[in-house]
Design a protein around this motif. Sequence first.
Motif, PDB file in Angstrom:
ATOM      1  N   LYS A  92      56.628  48.373  35.003  1.00 56.55           N
ATOM      2  CA  LYS A  92      57.123  48.357  36.383  1.00 56.55           C
ATOM      3  C   LYS A  92      57.266  49.773  36.937  1.00 56.55           C
ATOM      4  O   LYS A  92      56.997  50.021  38.119  1.00 56.55           O
ATOM      5  N   LEU A  96      55.378  51.182  40.261  1.00 52.71           N
ATOM      6  CA  LEU A  96      56.087  51.796  41.387  1.00 52.71           C
ATOM      7  C   LEU A  96      55.564  53.200  41.683  1.00 52.71           C
ATOM      8  O   LEU A  96      55.473  53.605  42.845  1.00 52.71           O
ATOM      9  N   ARG A 194      59.364  46.984  46.224  1.00 52.46           N
ATOM     10  CA  ARG A 194      59.432  45.848  45.304  1.00 52.46           C
ATOM     11  C   ARG A 194      58.781  44.615  45.913  1.00 52.46           C
ATOM     12  O   ARG A 194      58.025  43.896  45.257  1.00 52.46           O
ATOM     13  N   ILE A 199      57.324  42.670  42.692  1.00 55.67           N
ATOM     14  CA  ILE A 199      58.117  42.886  41.481  1.00 55.67           C
ATOM     15  C   ILE A 199      59.391  42.061  41.599  1.00 55.67           C
ATOM     16  O   ILE A 199      60.305  42.425  42.340  1.00 55.67           O
TER      17      ILE A 199
END
Length: 357
Positions: A92, A96, A194, A199
């Motif tokens: 993750k 990002l 996000r 996510i």
Amino acid sequence: DDGRTFLDLIERLSPLIGKVQETRRMEVEQLVAWSERRGRIKVRTQKRIWSQVNHFLDWAVYDGHLEQNPFRTVKFDRKVKAAPYAVPTDAKVRKLLAIRDEMLHRPLLFCLLTGMRAGEAAGLLRSDLVWKGNLGTFIHVRPNALRELKTDAAERLVPMHSALETLLPALPKDGPLFPELNVNRITKRFADLRKALKIERPGLVFHSTRKWFITRCERTGVPEHFTASLIGHKSARSENGITYGIYSAGISDEQKRSIVDQIRLPEGVSPLAPSPTSKISRSGRRSASTTATRRGKRRKTSPRAFRVSATPTTTGRGWRNTCFAGAFRDNIDLGGFGRRGICRRRTPRARGRSTAA
């Protein structure tokens, strides 16, 4: 009795209060009536409201407006459930950082590699960067005109990671390092990213970057009180908290440097400057400029894009500043420039344009 009645009232309030314009001038009883069938605020929020009202009443007593605080004898006894932050996985973090968002890429890297809070990063000044000879650059986290610190222990010196050194040439040479940012903008932008990247993980917020740093420290064998010194936590370093807590000067700069140098970004991540085509709108969608670039066509960027960019020119002699309607819709502080003025600073790529007053 008044205190208990007030507690019963705030328990019935809706989380939508303040977000809806019509609620902003209502009294408590009106807010309770409006809140029916619109949900209830969490116990944590109730406690925060209760604490703020108590502080106000204490001030009123101190200033002579009241003889005593009528709520002082009423205890808030509702149990607040812990809401732990999630630790982002390497996958993750990679996702990002891969998008290299114009607004968030640099502060995201700073917080991942130093363990700083969002407010501490947003309030950094160029003068907070301290050179310590062969130990390199350190970041002095301290109170300044932009922000206060959470606790006394939050003031500290943190070694700057080598990956962050590569970002310095693109940051302002004096004043705030991130002049367009504050905590509110950082947290909202993170939520937009996000959403855009799909996510979905409960508890994953911008503050989770701090947990990522702490987790990396633990997994490389760093003692807990060493990590506490780096992230600005007060830690009892002995059984009675006296020997180290009172008599020790803390860990050395050399020890701090060796800890930070062990932290590694996930494999495949590069701390490059943000890509000019990586734009995410407030709605969580890629902006029109990104789509246009992918197709190899030129299209006008949507004025709804939530973006204030400050990208260094290729020659390094100036800054190109662009702003869109979204900036003014969200009350962004433009530092004294008018709506058109911030777009018209003289730069090598915009010669001949007049400089706004």
